[in-house]
Each structure stands twice: as C-alpha cells, then as structure tokens.
Design a protein around this motif. Structure first.
Motif, PDB file in Angstrom:
ATOM      1  N   LEU A 254      37.181  13.377   5.291  1.00 17.71           N
ATOM      2  CA  LEU A 254      35.855  13.398   4.699  1.00 17.71           C
ATOM      3  C   LEU A 254      35.354  11.994   4.392  1.00 17.71           C
ATOM      4  N   ASN A 255      34.059  11.918   4.081  1.00 16.24           N
ATOM      5  CA  ASN A 255      33.416  10.675   3.634  1.00 16.24           C
ATOM      6  C   ASN A 255      33.682   9.512   4.574  1.00 16.24           C
ATOM      7  N   GLY A 256      33.522   9.772   5.873  1.00 14.42           N
ATOM      8  CA  GLY A 256      33.634   8.689   6.846  1.00 14.42           C
ATOM      9  C   GLY A 256      35.047   8.270   7.170  1.00 14.42           C
ATOM     10  N   SER A 257      36.037   9.113   6.913  1.00 19.42           N
ATOM     11  CA  SER A 257      37.420   8.777   7.276  1.00 19.42           C
ATOM     12  C   SER A 257      37.521   8.611   8.791  1.00 19.42           C
ATOM     13  N   SER A 258      38.010   7.461   9.231  1.00 24.84           N
ATOM     14  CA  SER A 258      37.901   7.102  10.645  1.00 24.84           C
ATOM     15  C   SER A 258      39.189   6.491  11.192  1.00 24.84           C
ATOM     16  N   GLU A 259      39.317   6.581  12.512  1.00 30.88           N
ATOM     17  CA  GLU A 259      40.441   6.019  13.266  1.00 30.88           C
ATOM     18  C   GLU A 259      41.777   6.577  12.807  1.00 30.88           C
TER      19      GLU A 259
ATOM     20  N   GLY B 220      33.930  11.956  10.153  1.00 26.28           N
ATOM     21  CA  GLY B 220      34.200  10.529  10.338  1.00 26.28           C
ATOM     22  C   GLY B 220      34.229  10.232  11.825  1.00 26.28           C
ATOM     23  N   SER B 221      34.519   9.001  12.182  1.00 30.38           N
ATOM     24  CA  SER B 221      34.406   8.554  13.573  1.00 30.38           C
ATOM     25  C   SER B 221      35.735   8.063  14.122  1.00 30.38           C
ATOM     26  N   LYS B 222      35.849   8.175  15.457  1.00 30.92           N
ATOM     27  CA  LYS B 222      36.969   7.597  16.202  1.00 30.92           C
ATOM     28  C   LYS B 222      38.322   8.142  15.752  1.00 30.92           C
ATOM     29  N   ASN B 223      38.341   9.391  15.343  1.00 28.38           N
ATOM     30  CA  ASN B 223      39.597  10.047  15.008  1.00 28.38           C
ATOM     31  C   ASN B 223      40.177  10.716  16.250  1.00 28.38           C
ATOM     32  N   THR B 224      41.495  10.835  16.280  1.00 28.25           N
ATOM     33  CA  THR B 224      42.197  11.443  17.407  1.00 28.25           C
ATOM     34  C   THR B 224      42.992  12.641  16.928  1.00 28.25           C
ATOM     35  N   LEU B 225      42.764  13.778  17.591  1.00 26.22           N
ATOM     36  CA  LEU B 225      43.476  15.020  17.299  1.00 26.22           C
ATOM     37  C   LEU B 225      44.126  15.452  18.601  1.00 26.22           C
ATOM     38  N   THR B 226      45.450  15.326  18.687  1.00 24.21           N
ATOM     39  CA  THR B 226      46.093  15.519  19.976  1.00 24.21           C
ATOM     40  C   THR B 226      47.448  16.200  19.833  1.00 24.21           C
ATOM     41  N   SER B 227      47.745  17.058  20.818  1.00 26.40           N
ATOM     42  CA  SER B 227      49.079  17.656  20.962  1.00 26.40           C
ATOM     43  C   SER B 227      49.518  18.449  19.741  1.00 26.40           C
TER      44      SER B 227
ATOM     45  N   GLY C  19      32.550  38.981   9.538  1.00 24.49           N
ATOM     46  CA  GLY C  19      32.074  39.059  10.909  1.00 24.49           C
ATOM     47  C   GLY C  19      32.042  37.745  11.660  1.00 24.49           C
ATOM     48  N   ALA C  20      32.352  36.632  10.990  1.00 21.18           N
ATOM     49  CA  ALA C  20      32.315  35.327  11.645  1.00 21.18           C
ATOM     50  C   ALA C  20      33.528  35.132  12.540  1.00 21.18           C
ATOM     51  N   ASP C  21      33.358  34.310  13.576  1.00 17.39           N
ATOM     52  CA  ASP C  21      34.505  33.841  14.343  1.00 17.39           C
ATOM     53  C   ASP C  21      35.116  32.660  13.591  1.00 17.39           C
ATOM     54  N   PRO C  22      36.404  32.668  13.328  1.00  8.81           N
ATOM     55  CA  PRO C  22      37.006  31.562  12.575  1.00  8.81           C
ATOM     56  C   PRO C  22      36.975  30.260  13.364  1.00  8.81           C
ATOM     57  N   THR C  23      36.791  29.165  12.631  1.00 11.87           N
ATOM     58  CA  THR C  23      36.770  27.835  13.230  1.00 11.87           C
ATOM     59  C   THR C  23      38.147  27.206  13.104  1.00 11.87           C
ATOM     60  N   ILE C  24      38.673  26.760  14.222  1.00 14.93           N
ATOM     61  CA  ILE C  24      39.956  26.041  14.208  1.00 14.93           C
ATOM     62  C   ILE C  24      39.726  24.574  13.912  1.00 14.93           C
ATOM     63  N   VAL C  25      38.826  23.942  14.654  1.00 16.69           N
ATOM     64  CA  VAL C  25      38.475  22.532  14.424  1.00 16.69           C
ATOM     65  C   VAL C  25      36.963  22.441  14.299  1.00 16.69           C
ATOM     66  N   LEU C  26      36.504  21.827  13.226  1.00 16.60           N
ATOM     67  CA  LEU C  26      35.085  21.530  13.057  1.00 16.60           C
ATOM     68  C   LEU C  26      34.904  20.019  13.019  1.00 16.60           C
ATOM     69  N   VAL C  27      34.183  19.501  14.008  1.00 18.80           N
ATOM     70  CA  VAL C  27      33.756  18.103  13.944  1.00 18.80           C
ATOM     71  C   VAL C  27      32.376  18.134  13.294  1.00 18.80           C
ATOM     72  N   LYS C  28      32.356  17.838  12.013  1.00 19.65           N
ATOM     73  CA  LYS C  28      31.144  17.992  11.208  1.00 19.65           C
ATOM     74  C   LYS C  28      30.181  16.844  11.428  1.00 19.65           C
ATOM     75  N   SER C  29      30.725  15.627  11.529  1.00 21.95           N
ATOM     76  CA  SER C  29      29.884  14.443  11.714  1.00 21.95           C
ATOM     77  C   SER C  29      30.735  13.338  12.289  1.00 21.95           C
ATOM     78  N   GLY C  30      30.078  12.307  12.811  1.00 23.55           N
ATOM     79  CA  GLY C  30      30.802  11.144  13.304  1.00 23.55           C
ATOM     80  C   GLY C  30      30.631  10.939  14.790  1.00 23.55           C
ATOM     81  N   ASP C  31      31.109   9.782  15.232  1.00 25.00           N
ATOM     82  CA  ASP C  31      30.958   9.340  16.623  1.00 25.00           C
ATOM     83  C   ASP C  31      32.334   9.127  17.250  1.00 25.00           C
ATOM     84  N   ASP C  32      32.434   9.483  18.520  1.00 26.09           N
ATOM     85  CA  ASP C  32      33.598   9.128  19.330  1.00 26.09           C
ATOM     86  C   ASP C  32      34.898   9.705  18.795  1.00 26.09           C
TER      87      ASP C  32
END
Length: 393
Positions: A272-277, A308-315, A331-344
């Motif tokens: 949250l709050n712009g947590s990046s890289e 946040g930006s430039k985060n990596t979620l892998t493997s 009735g909602a489909d559950p979200t596994i990953v939400l990219v709420k904001s940010g670049d790259d």
C-alpha cells in the motif's frame, strides 16, 4: 559468576523474588550494570539468564543499555485459546512452560519490556545489539478468543536501534507481541507468536529487517507482519496461519519469499501507499473458509493487493477453496491478485487453482502491467487497456 552474567533466581542484589516480580528484578540488574559500566569504554553489556520456571511480571522492564542479552531456556509456548475452549481435567499441563513470564503489570504501563533511552540519537546514540532469546511472554487472559483486547505489549523498541535480535521466543495472549521502531538490521527469527492481536510491527522507519522462520498464528485483531517506511526487509521461510496478513505502507525493495500462507480472510499480502520494487516469489497461498469473519476486506480486495509500482509477483502457488455462499460481496468472483494502482508491475508464472471463478484484476488507474502465464483469459479482468497479457493456456 562473572560480573557480566546474572541469574535472576540467584542474584544477591534483588530486593524481591523474581517469581513475585521478575520485572523489578531485571530493572535492578540493569541498574547494577549501569553502575559498573559507567564510561564509553567500559560498556561490554551483560547477560541476564531466566531459568525454567513460572514468573510474574508486575513492573515494566526499561532497557536503556546496549549489548544486553536476556535469555531463557525455551519459548515454552502452549495454546491458551485451545486451553480456554476445552475441558482440561485430563491435561498434563495447562500453563506455558520453560522460562515462562506472565505479564501482569500493575504499574500503569502496557509493556513487559520497553527498550528506550532518553535523548536524541545524535547525543546518546542508538541502542545496539540487544537480544531477547528463548523465553515466553504470556498475556494471561483474553477478552475473546484470539483477540486479547488487553492492551498488553510484549517487547516494544521505542528508541532507534541497530542489530537487535529476537529469537526463539514464545508470545501468547498479548495485544501486540513485538513492536520495533527505528530499526536498522533487526533480526526476528525462529519465534512462535500465536493468539496475539498483532505479531510483528516495524514502525516509524526501518532498513534491511530480517523476519525469517517464524510461526505467526491467529493474528485476528491486526497484522501478522506490518511495516511502514521500510527499506529492503527480507521476509522468508515463515509459516503464517489464520487471519494471515502482511501489510506494507510505503515499503520499498522488500523480498517476500518462500513463505507458507494460510488464511480464512482476504488480504494475505498488501502493498500500500506506493510500496514499490518489491519481490513476492515462491510463496504458497492457501485461502480457505474457517472461523471468524473479516470485517476489513471483502473478497474483491485480493489475496495479494498492489498499490505501488515496479513490483514483481512471480512463481507463487495460489490455492483457493471457499464455499460460494461464504464469498463477500455475495455472488462476486473472488480476486486472487488486485493491481489497484501503479506503473510497471510484473506478474509472471503464478499458478491459480480455485473451486470458484477467480480473477486477476487490473484497476483503471494502472499502467504498463505485465501479466505472463499468471491467469487464463477467463481469469483476467482488466479495467484498462494499458497492459500486456500472455494468458495461461
């Protein structure tokens, strides 16, 4: 015994039994250390040893010396929530064991141990190389299961510190187990923290914290791990169960790797709050339905939430198994990953298994997100065209 090694049960300078008030005894030992180590070049510190036994702490311990080690002979954890919800007439033991301290402050303070030295860091320096090892801090009572509500704090660092270590400790029935403010290279490892409101909190700012190989269980009232304004923490090899929640506010260049995460609530990792890289890799996420209801987030928040930006979620492996009637909003489909904001932000080679249609979601404000083999076309839900997708076949 050497002047720098103290046993709380045999030290002649104590004016009260450690079984009656171990806090008062440790404060008296610290005063003795300070009297004997009084110049810049005569401060090697000391070891305070707590033998196995049941001790009451009525008086908060204030640590204002560096190089102090407080050690016991085992974390002695016992589940007090299971005990308090069970018939224990046939049990062999009903109290935590080993070096067991019952936090019963009657001095008006909330902390069992406060690490604090008055004066600005530039004038008195940071507190260095303080060690807590191999004993149990027990908050004694819980107002409701798993969420103590008793305001008790196990260990609180409130002065800037360097190279502290908390290892092999047991914590139970505390509102806050560990709070460390202003930390440089803290090492929090091999602890058993359960049935506390909050497990580990890095407040203020910190750098290169290491949180490894801990059991963090049932932090129903707060966070398993919380960090703010942190640079480069390493969170690895932890087993985090029930109400699992790692939350970062403005945390950059962290590594969250090889953890086992099991939860009955959404939001298992939130940047949250712009947590990046930050790197999130090689973890196993398992979301199930169990006791309790999350009042903070619904299932559209995501098991992983990125703002946040430039985060990596892998493997990573995501294993989702919740009855449809227990999904919120209904009735909602559950979200596994939400990219709420940010670049790259970069998602690659993550594997999702789910009993329900599950989604990887990109909100409208995100840009240049790469999603590679991390969702099928049916699992991918973008609200922006500013992305790249290679769908899982």
């Amino acid at each position: 015994m050497a002047d720098t090694v103290y046993d709380v049960t045999t030290w002649a300078g104590a004016t009260v039994s450690p079984y009656v008030d171990i806090g008062a005894v440790i404060n008296q030992i610290i005063a003795d250390i300070k009297a004997k180590q009084s110049t810049q070049t005569t401060r090697p510190g000391a070891v305070i040893y707590i033998p196995p036994g049941h001790y009451d702490l009525l008086t908060r311990v204030v640590i204002d010396v560096s190089f102090l080690q407080i050690k016991g002979s085992g974390h002695g954890f016992l589940s007090e929530a299971i005990r308090d919800e069970s018939s224990t007439g046939s049990w062999v033991e009903t109290l935590p064991g080993a070096s067991h301290i019952r936090v019963k402050n009657n001095d008006g303070h909330k902390e069992a141990f406060l690490v604090s030295r008055s004066g600005a860091p530039g004038t008195v320096g940071r507190l260095n190389s303080i060690v807590f090892q191999d004993f149990c801090l027990d908050g004694v009572s819980s107002s409701k299961p798993y969420t103590p509500g008793n305001s008790k704090i196990g260990i609180s660092f409130q002065s800037d510190n360097d190279a502290i270590r908390i290892e092999g400790m047991g914590f139970v029935y505390l509102e806050h187990a560990i709070i460390v403010r202003g930390a440089d290279a803290p090492n929090i490892t091999n602890n058993f923290i359960a049935e506390c409101g909050y497990c580990i909190e890095l407040t203020g700012a910190s750098q290169v914290a290491k949180i490894t190989n801990n059991f963090l269980i049932s932090a129903w009232g707060g966070y398993s791990i919380f960090a703010e304004n942190a640079e480069g923490p390493q969170i690895s090899g932890n087993t985090i169960l029930w109400a699992c929640n790692i939350t970062f506010h403005n945390v950059n260049r962290a590594s969250i790797t090889s953890n086992k995460l099991l939860s009955n609530f959404p939001s298992m990792i939130a940047l949250l709050n712009g947590s990046s890289e930050n790197l999130i890799s090689g973890n196993h996420f398992r979301r199930v339905y169990g006791d309790g209801t999350s009042t903070r987030f619904d299932d559209k928040f995501g098991l992983v939430h990125i703002a946040g930006s430039k985060n990596t979620l892998t493997s990573n492996q995501f294993s989702f198994s919740v009855p449809a009637q227990n999904i919120t909003p209904a009735g909602a489909d559950p979200t596994i990953v939400l990219v709420k904001s940010g670049d790259d932000n970069y998602l690659a080679t993550n594997h999702i298994t789910s009993n329900l249609p599950a989604k990887v979601v990109l909100d409208a404000g995100t840009t240049a997100t790469k999603v590679l083999y991390s969702a099928t076309s049916a699992q991918f839900e973008p609200y922006t065209t500013n992305h790249s997708l290679v769908a899982t076949p």
